[in-house]
Scaffold this motif. Structure first.
Motif, short mmCIF file in Angstrom:
data_model
loop_
_atom_site.label_atom_id
_atom_site.label_comp_id
_atom_site.label_asym_id
_atom_site.label_seq_id
_atom_site.Cartn_x
_atom_site.Cartn_y
_atom_site.Cartn_z
N GLY A 231 42.73 34.18 70.54
CA GLY A 231 42.26 34.05 71.91
C GLY A 231 41.15 33.02 72.00
N ARG A 232 40.46 33.02 73.14
CA ARG A 232 39.37 32.08 73.34
C ARG A 232 38.14 32.83 73.84
NH1 ARG A 232 41.91 27.26 76.86
NH2 ARG A 232 43.05 28.99 77.81
N GLY A 233 36.98 32.25 73.57
CA GLY A 233 35.75 32.89 74.01
C GLY A 233 34.66 31.86 74.23
N ARG B 101 43.82 35.30 82.39
CA ARG B 101 43.57 35.82 83.74
C ARG B 101 42.14 35.52 84.18
NH1 ARG B 101 44.46 42.10 85.77
NH2 ARG B 101 44.10 41.68 88.01
N ASP B 102 41.19 35.63 83.25
CA ASP B 102 39.81 35.29 83.57
C ASP B 102 39.71 33.82 84.01
OD1 ASP B 102 38.83 37.81 82.90
OD2 ASP B 102 38.58 37.26 80.79
#
Length: 265
Positions: A67-69, A83-84
């Motif tokens: 994922g990404r952060g 979605r964010d």
């Protein structure tokens, strides 16, 4: 005979100029044909493979679990889902916002980044698309815009090319470096200037569509030579000559002979 699949849009949204809303899609306009060399282990020529490893548990992570952060100043990370990101409060995420129009020559070429073909999204958008494309061509202008593609908002220009709308992303002003100290001021004589301009005239006209990348051919020659146990001598490096005036005069003569169909030397 196989059929090629249609290109995939990299961005979907709308161009807005004034009160006009033009639904559109962006498609990558270029592709690189670079020769990619594999990373290998020098000792045995084994291929080097890179793996995604979690720095906390040391486990290899499959792509579908990556994922990404957003990294915080205290080294913490806030995970962000697709979605964010869809809820990002940024109008240009789905909108090419035209800020105004300027002459095409006003854009410094060093700022051009990546080109995209713009296509109307749906039959209802075709009229406005044709109008904008034709108007830009007649006015000799480009539309300065902002758009967010993937994870960055970019400055961009829309321009008309052969009846097609092209979007060029631009580098922001603070992304352009200045050549401080790289180019010392050196005076030139009038004679040198006249010869340089004359040489430019003799070498005018290049059909760039006839040019091609010769790197692969040179690399294949090198590989063939290594397989055969031979060597290839590299081409000699050009050496500067102290007498610039004499070199300019000979360059003009050589270019003129070549243009007239004679030997260059």
């Amino acid at each position: 005979m196989g059929t090629s699949s249609p290109p995939r849009a990299v961005w979907t949204g709308a161009i807005t100029f004034g009160l006009v809303v033009l639904p559109c899609r962006l498609y990558t306009a270029t592709e690189e044909h670079a020769v990619r060399l594999r990373e290998i282990h020098k000792a045995d020529s084994g291929r080097i493979r890179h793996r995604r490893v979690c720095e906390i548990d040391g486990q290899e992570v499959p792509y579908e679990d990556v994922g990404r952060g957003f990294e915080l100043a205290d080294a913490g990370v806030v995970p962000l889902t697709e979605r964010d990101l869809e809820r990002l409060p940024l109008p240009t995420r789905h909108q090419v916002n035209v800020l105004g129009f300027v002459p095409a020559d006003d854009i410094n070429p060093i700022r051009f980044a990546k080109p995209y073909f713009v296509a109307p999204d749906g039959e209802a958008a075709q009229h406005a698309y044709t109008l904008l494309t034709t108007a830009l061509a007649h006015a000799g202008a480009v539309a300065v815009s902002k758009v967010a593609i993937r994870t960055r908002e970019r400055l961009a220009v829309l321009r008309s090319r052969h009846g097609t709308l092209v979007l060029h992303t631009l580098l922001w002003p603070d992304e352009i470096r200045e050549p401080h100290g790289l180019v010392p001021a050196t005076p030139v004589t009038e004679r040198e200037m006249r010869l340089a301009i004359q040489l430019i005239g003799e070498l005018a006209g290049v059909d760039t569509d006839e040019l091609h990348d010769e790197y692969r051919e040179a690399l294949e020659q090198l590989v063939d030579a290594k397989i055969a146990g031979g060597q290839i001598e590299p081409p000699p490096k050009p050496q500067p000559v102290d007498d610039l005036l004499a070199v300019l005069e000979e360059s003009v003569r050589s270019a003129r002979r070549t243009r007239q169909g004679g030997p260059s030397h």
